[in-house]
Motif scaffolding. Sequence first.
Motif, PDB file in Angstrom:
ATOM      1  N   ARG A  70       0.834  -1.201   0.000  1.00 43.70           N
ATOM      2  CA  ARG A  70       0.000   0.000   0.000  1.00 43.70           C
ATOM      3  C   ARG A  70       0.873   1.256   0.000  1.00 43.70           C
ATOM      4  O   ARG A  70       0.597   2.219  -0.722  1.00 43.70           O
ATOM      5  CB  ARG A  70      -0.910  -0.031   1.223  1.00 43.70           C
ATOM      6  CG  ARG A  70      -2.251   0.540   0.973  1.00 43.70           C
ATOM      7  CD  ARG A  70      -3.213   0.451   2.124  1.00 43.70           C
ATOM      8  NE  ARG A  70      -2.697  -0.087   3.357  1.00 43.70           N
ATOM      9  CZ  ARG A  70      -3.357  -0.927   4.130  1.00 43.70           C
ATOM     10  NH1 ARG A  70      -4.545  -1.343   3.790  1.00 43.70           N
ATOM     11  NH2 ARG A  70      -2.845  -1.358   5.251  1.00 43.70           N
ATOM     12  N   MET A  71       1.926   1.264   0.801  1.00 43.32           N
ATOM     13  CA  MET A  71       2.823   2.428   0.851  1.00 43.32           C
ATOM     14  C   MET A  71       3.588   2.596  -0.454  1.00 43.32           C
ATOM     15  O   MET A  71       3.796   3.719  -0.922  1.00 43.32           O
ATOM     16  CB  MET A  71       3.799   2.309   2.022  1.00 43.32           C
ATOM     17  CG  MET A  71       3.195   2.638   3.346  1.00 43.32           C
ATOM     18  SD  MET A  71       2.687   4.363   3.389  1.00 43.32           S
ATOM     19  CE  MET A  71       1.711   4.350   4.860  1.00 43.32           C
ATOM     20  N   MET A  72       4.029   1.494  -1.051  1.00 42.60           N
ATOM     21  CA  MET A  72       4.739   1.586  -2.336  1.00 42.60           C
ATOM     22  C   MET A  72       3.834   2.205  -3.392  1.00 42.60           C
ATOM     23  O   MET A  72       4.264   3.079  -4.148  1.00 42.60           O
ATOM     24  CB  MET A  72       5.188   0.202  -2.813  1.00 42.60           C
ATOM     25  CG  MET A  72       6.396  -0.324  -2.116  1.00 42.60           C
ATOM     26  SD  MET A  72       7.108  -1.836  -2.839  1.00 42.60           S
ATOM     27  CE  MET A  72       5.742  -2.739  -3.440  1.00 42.60           C
ATOM     28  N   ARG A  73       2.588   1.757  -3.451  1.00 44.01           N
ATOM     29  CA  ARG A  73       1.646   2.302  -4.437  1.00 44.01           C
ATOM     30  C   ARG A  73       1.362   3.780  -4.174  1.00 44.01           C
ATOM     31  O   ARG A  73       1.285   4.579  -5.102  1.00 44.01           O
ATOM     32  CB  ARG A  73       0.360   1.497  -4.426  1.00 44.01           C
ATOM     33  CG  ARG A  73       0.529   0.140  -5.047  1.00 44.01           C
ATOM     34  CD  ARG A  73      -0.766  -0.622  -5.089  1.00 44.01           C
ATOM     35  NE  ARG A  73      -0.526  -1.926  -5.696  1.00 44.01           N
ATOM     36  CZ  ARG A  73      -1.165  -3.015  -5.357  1.00 44.01           C
ATOM     37  NH1 ARG A  73      -2.099  -2.983  -4.416  1.00 44.01           N
ATOM     38  NH2 ARG A  73      -0.890  -4.156  -5.947  1.00 44.01           N
ATOM     39  N   ALA A  74       1.194   4.140  -2.905  1.00 46.82           N
ATOM     40  CA  ALA A  74       0.941   5.543  -2.565  1.00 46.82           C
ATOM     41  C   ALA A  74       2.141   6.407  -2.940  1.00 46.82           C
ATOM     42  O   ALA A  74       1.974   7.523  -3.466  1.00 46.82           O
ATOM     43  CB  ALA A  74       0.619   5.674  -1.082  1.00 46.82           C
ATOM     44  N   ALA A  75       3.349   5.932  -2.694  1.00 48.60           N
ATOM     45  CA  ALA A  75       4.558   6.691  -3.048  1.00 48.60           C
ATOM     46  C   ALA A  75       4.663   6.838  -4.559  1.00 48.60           C
ATOM     47  O   ALA A  75       5.035   7.916  -5.067  1.00 48.60           O
ATOM     48  CB  ALA A  75       5.804   5.999  -2.493  1.00 48.60           C
ATOM     49  N   PHE A  76       4.323   5.789  -5.295  1.00 51.08           N
ATOM     50  CA  PHE A  76       4.358   5.850  -6.759  1.00 51.08           C
ATOM     51  C   PHE A  76       3.353   6.885  -7.269  1.00 51.08           C
ATOM     52  O   PHE A  76       3.675   7.704  -8.126  1.00 51.08           O
ATOM     53  CB  PHE A  76       4.060   4.471  -7.351  1.00 51.08           C
ATOM     54  CG  PHE A  76       3.990   4.474  -8.850  1.00 51.08           C
ATOM     55  CD1 PHE A  76       5.136   4.584  -9.610  1.00 51.08           C
ATOM     56  CD2 PHE A  76       2.761   4.373  -9.495  1.00 51.08           C
ATOM     57  CE1 PHE A  76       5.065   4.595 -10.996  1.00 51.08           C
ATOM     58  CE2 PHE A  76       2.679   4.382 -10.869  1.00 51.08           C
ATOM     59  CZ  PHE A  76       3.834   4.495 -11.629  1.00 51.08           C
ATOM     60  N   ARG A  77       2.138   6.858  -6.718  1.00 50.03           N
ATOM     61  CA  ARG A  77       1.119   7.838  -7.129  1.00 50.03           C
ATOM     62  C   ARG A  77       1.575   9.259  -6.812  1.00 50.03           C
ATOM     63  O   ARG A  77       1.425  10.170  -7.633  1.00 50.03           O
ATOM     64  CB  ARG A  77      -0.217   7.547  -6.444  1.00 50.03           C
ATOM     65  CG  ARG A  77      -0.965   6.373  -7.011  1.00 50.03           C
ATOM     66  CD  ARG A  77      -2.396   6.298  -6.487  1.00 50.03           C
ATOM     67  NE  ARG A  77      -2.480   6.299  -5.043  1.00 50.03           N
ATOM     68  CZ  ARG A  77      -2.477   5.211  -4.285  1.00 50.03           C
ATOM     69  NH1 ARG A  77      -2.374   4.018  -4.841  1.00 50.03           N
ATOM     70  NH2 ARG A  77      -2.572   5.300  -2.971  1.00 50.03           N
ATOM     71  N   THR A  82       3.576  14.628  -8.356  1.00 51.27           N
ATOM     72  CA  THR A  82       4.477  15.767  -8.119  1.00 51.27           C
ATOM     73  C   THR A  82       5.508  15.973  -9.216  1.00 51.27           C
ATOM     74  O   THR A  82       6.132  17.024  -9.268  1.00 51.27           O
ATOM     75  CB  THR A  82       5.208  15.623  -6.773  1.00 51.27           C
ATOM     76  OG1 THR A  82       5.938  14.405  -6.765  1.00 51.27           O
ATOM     77  CG2 THR A  82       4.228  15.655  -5.618  1.00 51.27           C
ATOM     78  N   SER A  83       5.697  15.009 -10.110  1.00 54.48           N
ATOM     79  CA  SER A  83       6.708  15.162 -11.158  1.00 54.48           C
ATOM     80  C   SER A  83       6.134  15.723 -12.455  1.00 54.48           C
ATOM     81  O   SER A  83       6.855  15.882 -13.434  1.00 54.48           O
ATOM     82  CB  SER A  83       7.405  13.828 -11.429  1.00 54.48           C
ATOM     83  OG  SER A  83       6.477  12.888 -11.936  1.00 54.48           O
ATOM     84  N   ALA A  88      -0.152  20.043 -17.138  1.00 58.74           N
ATOM     85  CA  ALA A  88      -0.548  19.057 -16.122  1.00 58.74           C
ATOM     86  C   ALA A  88      -0.201  19.555 -14.722  1.00 58.74           C
ATOM     87  O   ALA A  88      -0.976  19.387 -13.783  1.00 58.74           O
ATOM     88  CB  ALA A  88       0.123  17.711 -16.396  1.00 58.74           C
ATOM     89  N   ALA A  89       0.950  20.197 -14.584  1.00 55.10           N
ATOM     90  CA  ALA A  89       1.350  20.745 -13.278  1.00 55.10           C
ATOM     91  C   ALA A  89       0.440  21.904 -12.892  1.00 55.10           C
ATOM     92  O   ALA A  89       0.036  22.030 -11.733  1.00 55.10           O
ATOM     93  CB  ALA A  89       2.801  21.202 -13.315  1.00 55.10           C
TER      94      ALA A  89
END
Length: 114
Positions: A70-77, A82-83, A88-89
């Motif tokens: 769950r944390m890995m997916r949240a960090a990826f999202r 943010t990138s 889009a930004a």
Amino acid sequence: MPSFAAGRIALLGDAAHAMSPDLGQGVSQAFEDAAALCHHLGHRLGGAEPADVAERLLRYDAERRLRATRMMRAAFRQSRLTSRTGIAAWLRDTSLRAVPSRLATRRLAALWNA
């Protein structure tokens, strides 16, 4: 990875679930892994005999996999969000400014307590 454990070998931290630093959870997840390993292999459960290690490591895997994933997916999202650059930004920033701070705070609290 299909599992954080194989036989008598267990992975923890970035070796098991590397994630981008966007949520600041990498080291925290490693500490949680270490605590879970100590719990499953330690003396509180009677200590692990060599024959029990593989089974106990599978319990560690079962305990940690859902939260770490769950944390890995949240960090990826978060990293994807943010990138962004360009229009889009701009859309992201405009949308985020429109979210009431109380709602944003509640959402962040739910993420950290997951």
